[in-house]
Design an enzyme around this catalytic site. Sequence first.
Site, PDB file in Angstrom:
ATOM      1  N   ARG A  68      21.678 -30.807  27.715  1.00 10.48           N
ATOM      2  CA  ARG A  68      21.389 -31.871  26.652  1.00 10.48           C
ATOM      3  C   ARG A  68      20.960 -33.016  27.458  1.00 10.48           C
ATOM      4  O   ARG A  68      21.417 -33.297  28.269  1.00 10.48           O
ATOM      5  CB  ARG A  68      22.582 -31.709  25.618  1.00 10.48           C
ATOM      6  CG  ARG A  68      23.085 -30.453  24.978  1.00 10.48           C
ATOM      7  CD  ARG A  68      24.345 -30.744  24.172  1.00 10.48           C
ATOM      8  NE  ARG A  68      24.637 -29.418  23.524  1.00 10.48           N
ATOM      9  CZ  ARG A  68      25.564 -28.525  24.138  1.00 10.48           C
ATOM     10  NH1 ARG A  68      26.142 -28.793  25.360  1.00 10.48           N
ATOM     11  NH2 ARG A  68      26.055 -27.557  23.401  1.00 10.48           N
TER      12      ARG A  68
ATOM     13  N   LYS B 266      29.824 -30.774  25.396  1.00  9.33           N
ATOM     14  CA  LYS B 266      30.406 -31.052  24.116  1.00  9.33           C
ATOM     15  C   LYS B 266      32.175 -30.907  24.055  1.00  9.33           C
ATOM     16  O   LYS B 266      32.604 -29.717  24.729  1.00  9.33           O
ATOM     17  CB  LYS B 266      29.847 -30.524  22.783  1.00  9.33           C
ATOM     18  CG  LYS B 266      28.754 -30.982  22.293  1.00  9.33           C
ATOM     19  CD  LYS B 266      28.070 -30.277  21.387  1.00  9.33           C
ATOM     20  CE  LYS B 266      26.782 -30.847  20.755  1.00  9.33           C
ATOM     21  NZ  LYS B 266      26.467 -30.117  19.639  1.00  9.33           N
TER      22      LYS B 266
ATOM     23  N   HIS C  58      14.971 -32.519  23.872  1.00  4.73           N
ATOM     24  CA  HIS C  58      15.650 -31.470  23.139  1.00  4.73           C
ATOM     25  C   HIS C  58      14.461 -29.966  23.208  1.00  4.73           C
ATOM     26  O   HIS C  58      14.841 -28.936  23.221  1.00  4.73           O
ATOM     27  CB  HIS C  58      15.959 -31.596  21.718  1.00  4.73           C
ATOM     28  CG  HIS C  58      17.033 -30.819  21.301  1.00  4.73           C
ATOM     29  ND1 HIS C  58      18.375 -30.861  22.020  1.00  4.73           N
ATOM     30  CD2 HIS C  58      17.055 -30.049  20.356  1.00  4.73           C
ATOM     31  CE1 HIS C  58      19.204 -30.040  21.395  1.00  4.73           C
ATOM     32  NE2 HIS C  58      18.526 -29.351  20.417  1.00  4.73           N
TER      33      HIS C  58
ATOM     34  N   ARG D  88      15.016 -28.224  26.020  1.00  3.19           N
ATOM     35  CA  ARG D  88      15.976 -27.449  25.935  1.00  3.19           C
ATOM     36  C   ARG D  88      15.660 -26.112  25.325  1.00  3.19           C
ATOM     37  O   ARG D  88      16.212 -24.939  25.938  1.00  3.19           O
ATOM     38  CB  ARG D  88      17.182 -28.166  25.422  1.00  3.19           C
ATOM     39  CG  ARG D  88      18.502 -27.266  25.291  1.00  3.19           C
ATOM     40  CD  ARG D  88      19.678 -28.328  24.729  1.00  3.19           C
ATOM     41  NE  ARG D  88      20.851 -27.405  24.078  1.00  3.19           N
ATOM     42  CZ  ARG D  88      21.670 -26.998  24.927  1.00  3.19           C
ATOM     43  NH1 ARG D  88      21.709 -27.307  26.237  1.00  3.19           N
ATOM     44  NH2 ARG D  88      22.770 -26.491  24.326  1.00  3.19           N
TER      45      ARG D  88
ATOM     46  N   HIS E 253      27.325 -23.258  24.735  1.00  2.00           N
ATOM     47  CA  HIS E 253      27.426 -22.780  23.427  1.00  2.00           C
ATOM     48  C   HIS E 253      28.823 -22.341  23.113  1.00  2.00           C
ATOM     49  O   HIS E 253      29.054 -21.415  23.903  1.00  2.00           O
ATOM     50  CB  HIS E 253      26.321 -21.868  22.805  1.00  2.00           C
ATOM     51  CG  HIS E 253      25.138 -22.638  22.481  1.00  2.00           C
ATOM     52  ND1 HIS E 253      23.893 -21.725  22.393  1.00  2.00           N
ATOM     53  CD2 HIS E 253      24.581 -23.650  22.326  1.00  2.00           C
ATOM     54  CE1 HIS E 253      22.864 -22.550  22.418  1.00  2.00           C
ATOM     55  NE2 HIS E 253      23.221 -23.564  22.076  1.00  2.00           N
TER      56      HIS E 253
ATOM     57  N   TYR F  40      17.808 -18.271  19.706  1.00  4.53           N
ATOM     58  CA  TYR F  40      16.892 -18.263  20.654  1.00  4.53           C
ATOM     59  C   TYR F  40      16.167 -16.883  20.796  1.00  4.53           C
ATOM     60  O   TYR F  40      15.130 -16.652  21.226  1.00  4.53           O
ATOM     61  CB  TYR F  40      17.425 -18.811  21.932  1.00  4.53           C
ATOM     62  CG  TYR F  40      17.576 -20.277  22.015  1.00  4.53           C
ATOM     63  CD1 TYR F  40      16.681 -21.058  21.578  1.00  4.53           C
ATOM     64  CD2 TYR F  40      18.874 -21.005  22.116  1.00  4.53           C
ATOM     65  CE1 TYR F  40      16.841 -22.492  21.798  1.00  4.53           C
ATOM     66  CE2 TYR F  40      19.169 -22.242  22.061  1.00  4.53           C
ATOM     67  CZ  TYR F  40      17.995 -23.080  21.953  1.00  4.53           C
ATOM     68  OH  TYR F  40      18.203 -24.267  21.934  1.00  4.53           O
TER      69      TYR F  40
END
Length: 342
Positions: free
Chosen positions: A169, A193, A264, A267, A290, A299
């Site tokens: 990211r 995150k 992005h 990514r 994730h 994806y």
Amino acid sequence: MLASSNSGTDIAGLLEGYRLCAATEGQSPNSTAIVINSMRYLRDFLSCSGLSTNVTVIGTREMRAFILYLQQKRCFSHHPYSKPQQRGLSGHTVNTYMRSIRAFWSWLVEEEIIEINPFCKLKIPKPPKKIIATFSPHQIDSLLSAMNDSAEGYRDAVIILTLLDTGLRINELINLKIGDAWIEEGLVKVLGKGNKERLVPIGKQIRKLLWRYIHQYRPEPALPKLDNLFLTQDGRPLTKNRVGTIMKRYGVMAGLSGVRCSPHTLRHTFAINFLRNDGDVFSLQKILGHSSLEMTRRYCELANVDIKKAHATASPVDNLAMERKLAVARATRDGKTKKRRE
């Protein structure tokens, strides 16, 4: 009768409690801010509609009314700075609002502020499935060709190729420190995150590029304590907006069309090409950071955009060598016909 705004169970009075709990649980400030803003949006809607903002009396009826309001709302209506637009909120925006509000209501249940969660009987509208355009190899070449031979151009090329090789990211990339680049080991240590650290592999070419950037092109930091890996030419940390602007500019210079020129998109490009190159979904989940396989599965679906190429190599009929069999059949038939004529 409307609940008093001073009530301990009014939305406004509970937001700070949610913020505190989210911080102690290590949730990212961005995720917390999305929930807080969504709840304020809900509270404004309820107040303007003459409905209670007391969480103990808000149920599925009020939530469905809010969903309908979002689906009918025009973009930027009531916005203090932007003009209203004819288009409505996207399905993704509506879904994000409602998922954030659901997270807040789950917290209310956990804290025993309420007993019944209205979301137990409420289905959140699913976001539309869209094919996300990714960069083609030719477009990547065009982007890189648009860069000059300066130190700044070299830095930008390294940034784009690092994002393409790792799927980081943009916030993860700009927050990388010098000590996070484990070049000899072929890894970068990433703070993702929820303040979760993970190790992301880097390829041989990126290892060479990063080493050269650090030892030859990285400017002196403006302050002694600045240890960000990527810096501006005056030695300050790059920002998310700065990198986005840089990519947009290169996109225009390269004449790219049909794809959003953003970090992005790199990514997405990494993820889809990782799968197309026989990478497995569980490794991809770990690399991308994730928390669940839900996004990673998307994806997998997007990778099927290359279905024509896959069919070209996996066509059942082509792999049966049908042309050869038909030729043999024709030769056999012609031979039998010739014998009958004789």
